[in-house]
Motif scaffolding. Sequence first.
Motif, PDB file in Angstrom:
ATOM      1  N   ASN A   7     -15.157 -27.261  -5.791  1.00  0.00           N
ATOM      2  CA  ASN A   7     -16.228 -26.518  -6.451  1.00  0.00           C
ATOM      3  C   ASN A   7     -16.808 -25.412  -5.570  1.00  0.00           C
ATOM      4  N   LEU A   8     -16.874 -25.654  -4.258  1.00  0.00           N
ATOM      5  CA  LEU A   8     -17.492 -24.645  -3.386  1.00  0.00           C
ATOM      6  C   LEU A   8     -16.601 -23.412  -3.233  1.00  0.00           C
ATOM      7  N   SER A  50     -17.879 -26.553   4.264  1.00  0.00           N
ATOM      8  CA  SER A  50     -16.480 -26.898   3.969  1.00  0.00           C
ATOM      9  C   SER A  50     -15.509 -25.946   4.676  1.00  0.00           C
ATOM     10  N   ASP A  98     -10.266 -36.382  11.184  1.00  0.00           N
ATOM     11  CA  ASP A  98      -8.810 -36.549  11.333  1.00  0.00           C
ATOM     12  C   ASP A  98      -8.440 -37.455  12.510  1.00  0.00           C
ATOM     13  N   ILE A 133     -17.389 -37.494   6.293  1.00  0.00           N
ATOM     14  CA  ILE A 133     -16.666 -36.406   5.608  1.00  0.00           C
ATOM     15  C   ILE A 133     -15.844 -37.001   4.456  1.00  0.00           C
ATOM     16  N   ARG A 138      -2.755 -39.041   8.723  1.00  0.00           N
ATOM     17  CA  ARG A 138      -3.392 -39.600   9.939  1.00  0.00           C
ATOM     18  C   ARG A 138      -3.329 -41.119   9.956  1.00  0.00           C
TER      19      ARG A 138
HETATM   20  N1  EPU Z   1     -16.061 -30.625  -0.421  1.00  0.00           N
HETATM   21  C1  EPU Z   1     -16.712 -30.490  -1.625  1.00  0.00           C
HETATM   22  N2  EPU Z   1     -16.476 -29.374  -2.374  1.00  0.00           N
HETATM   23  C2  EPU Z   1     -15.633 -28.401  -1.967  1.00  0.00           C
HETATM   24  C3  EPU Z   1     -14.952 -28.537  -0.733  1.00  0.00           C
HETATM   25  C4  EPU Z   1     -15.202 -29.682   0.029  1.00  0.00           C
HETATM   26  O1  EPU Z   1     -17.487 -31.356  -2.030  1.00  0.00           O
HETATM   27  O2  EPU Z   1     -15.465 -27.406  -2.683  1.00  0.00           O
HETATM   28  C5  EPU Z   1     -16.288 -31.842   0.398  1.00  0.00           C
HETATM   29  C6  EPU Z   1     -15.021 -32.687   0.507  1.00  0.00           C
HETATM   30  O3  EPU Z   1     -14.872 -33.552  -0.593  1.00  0.00           O
HETATM   31  C7  EPU Z   1     -15.239 -33.418   1.799  1.00  0.00           C
HETATM   32  C8  EPU Z   1     -16.000 -32.414   2.643  1.00  0.00           C
HETATM   33  O4  EPU Z   1     -16.545 -31.470   1.725  1.00  0.00           O
HETATM   34  O5  EPU Z   1     -16.066 -34.544   1.601  1.00  0.00           O
HETATM   35  C9  EPU Z   1     -15.156 -31.715   3.691  1.00  0.00           C
HETATM   36  O6  EPU Z   1     -14.139 -30.972   3.097  1.00  0.00           O
HETATM   37  P1  EPU Z   1     -13.547 -29.650   3.766  1.00  0.00           P
HETATM   38  O7  EPU Z   1     -13.470 -28.622   2.685  1.00  0.00           O
HETATM   39  O8  EPU Z   1     -14.292 -29.303   5.001  1.00  0.00           O
HETATM   40  O9  EPU Z   1     -12.086 -30.125   4.158  1.00  0.00           O
HETATM   41  P2  EPU Z   1     -10.723 -29.488   3.726  1.00  0.00           P
HETATM   42  O10 EPU Z   1     -10.776 -28.033   3.917  1.00  0.00           O
HETATM   43  O11 EPU Z   1     -10.291 -30.040   2.419  1.00  0.00           O
HETATM   44  C10 EPU Z   1      -9.769 -29.586   6.146  1.00  0.00           C
HETATM   45  C11 EPU Z   1      -8.513 -30.104   6.770  1.00  0.00           C
HETATM   46  C12 EPU Z   1      -8.518 -31.621   6.767  1.00  0.00           C
HETATM   47  C13 EPU Z   1      -9.755 -32.105   7.514  1.00  0.00           C
HETATM   48  C14 EPU Z   1     -11.031 -31.481   6.898  1.00  0.00           C
HETATM   49  C15 EPU Z   1     -12.289 -31.834   7.661  1.00  0.00           C
HETATM   50  C16 EPU Z   1      -6.898 -28.414   6.242  1.00  0.00           C
HETATM   51  C17 EPU Z   1      -5.711 -28.013   5.457  1.00  0.00           C
HETATM   52  N3  EPU Z   1      -7.374 -29.619   6.019  1.00  0.00           N
HETATM   53  O12 EPU Z   1      -9.768 -30.103   4.814  1.00  0.00           O
HETATM   54  O13 EPU Z   1      -7.359 -32.019   7.472  1.00  0.00           O
HETATM   55  O14 EPU Z   1      -9.833 -33.503   7.426  1.00  0.00           O
HETATM   56  O15 EPU Z   1     -10.896 -30.053   6.880  1.00  0.00           O
HETATM   57  O16 EPU Z   1     -12.218 -31.377   8.965  1.00  0.00           O
HETATM   58  O17 EPU Z   1      -7.372 -27.655   7.075  1.00  0.00           O
HETATM   59  C18 EPU Z   1      -5.621 -33.456   8.059  1.00  0.00           C
HETATM   60  O18 EPU Z   1      -5.213 -32.569   8.837  1.00  0.00           O
HETATM   61  O19 EPU Z   1      -5.162 -34.639   8.067  1.00  0.00           O
HETATM   62  C19 EPU Z   1      -6.660 -33.126   7.103  1.00  0.00           C
HETATM   63  C20 EPU Z   1      -6.904 -33.860   6.027  1.00  0.00           C
END
Ligand code: EPU
Length: 414
Positions: free
Chosen positions: A125-126, A163, A305, A327, A371
């Motif tokens: 959503n963000l 995020s 992670d 997270i 992980r």
């Molecule tokens: N969230 C929302 N709405 C959004 C986006 C995120 O509610 O629109 C929430 C998510 O549900 C979660 C939190 O915000 O609870 C964090 O999400 P974030 O968007 O920061 O994570 P991501 O971009 O989906 C990246 C890494 C992940 C890592 C997270 C946190 C990539 C491709 N993925 O995910 O990496 O765990 O940041 O640092 O960069 C991994 O490498 O194993 C992995 C999962």
Amino acid sequence: MDDAIIIKGGKKLNGEVRISGSKNATVALIPATVLADGVMTIFDVPNISDVGALITLLNELNVKVTRKANHLIIDTENIKNVTLDHEAVSKLRASYYFMGALLGRYKYVKIRMSGGCYLGPRPINLHLKGFEALGATVDYDDGYYIIKADELIGTNIYLDFASVGATINIMMAAVFAKGRTVIENAAKEPEIIDLSSMLNKMGAKIRGAGTNEIVIDGVERLHGCNHEIIPDRIESGTYIIMAAACAEKMRIVNVIPQHLESLLLKLEEMGIKMNIGIDYIEVFASKNLKGVEIKTLPYPGFATDLQQPLSALMTQAFGVSKVRDTIYPERTKHLHELALMGADVEKESNSFTITGPTPLKGTTVTATDLRCGASLVIAGLLASGETIIKDAYHIYRGYENIKEKLKSLGADVE
Ligand code: EPU
């Protein structure tokens, strides 16, 4: 057995391991290349399956990609903005970075829903709120997102949560937007700084990456450049934890210790002996490890992670260790697998505990996600007997040459 890693545990690890380029930076940098007019060369690209999937998607867009050793040469001269409906989109989460990148370049993108590890709900959503704030409309129809705009206009965007994905997607969508975009409460992860520095080399005007306010002044076009990816802090952390669990003396090179401060402090608290250099970390055999409490948080807090890999080490520490993942509270599938190997784990409503030390015993377990797989590799190295880790394809998504690296350290792995 197909697609399984088999480890005969109990061997002491010794020697040196080199950390590869960062997966989570790479998976943003590759989609960002579609913003360039010209040739991009990216160095230290890890040879992992997520990169393979993104190259497939670049090829779908008629972008020419050549791999030489560990660098990629990406030429966007004949790029076409086609619908991204290839199954590679659903192989990983980061395929959604083509949303921001193609929206930025063409003001139009049609892409199917992305995939990736199941860590509980992962809404976007963000990201979408950011695109809309820049002037785009978002439709979701039959598994496809269609995001388009007549023009994108810079504005102030406040993220309710810092995020990583939303920050990256909005940065890419905003590079060509008219005027100034300000992302407030932006994520501060090192991978975001890496993306910003590559985009700036391409001609973008981005300031503030690494802080919670990123300012993007729109430009007319971006050109090609050379860029070397930062070392993978999560792969680094995984090998450091592995060394803490089973090394006599291990040296982990090509690391940026500042990216790992929260982990290194916790390991010190557990009683791990380390020598921290400028771009390397040495880990020595340590006894009488102590249980610790961790709470995962956005960077520079403890990385979500790394909580799964650390869980494997916690089984060897005296007393109760406690983990609260703020997270991804549902990122706990590794616990069932560790318990099969003899770990004493207990899930609570929004946390879990591991009581140790408990000997681990090899058995057949499943890498339910990337992980979790890393956690099971560490557990398998610690365990007596043979551990068979099924669904190892999850592990190859994020760890380059893991079997070769482990063998060179003295592990018995097939
Ligand atoms: N969230 C929302 N709405 C959004 C986006 C995120 O509610 O629109 C929430 C998510 O549900 C979660 C939190 O915000 O609870 C964090 O999400 P974030 O968007 O920061 O994570 P991501 O971009 O989906 C990246 C890494 C992940 C890592 C997270 C946190 C990539 C491709 N993925 O995910 O990496 O765990 O940041 O640092 O960069 C991994 O490498 O194993 C992995 C999962």
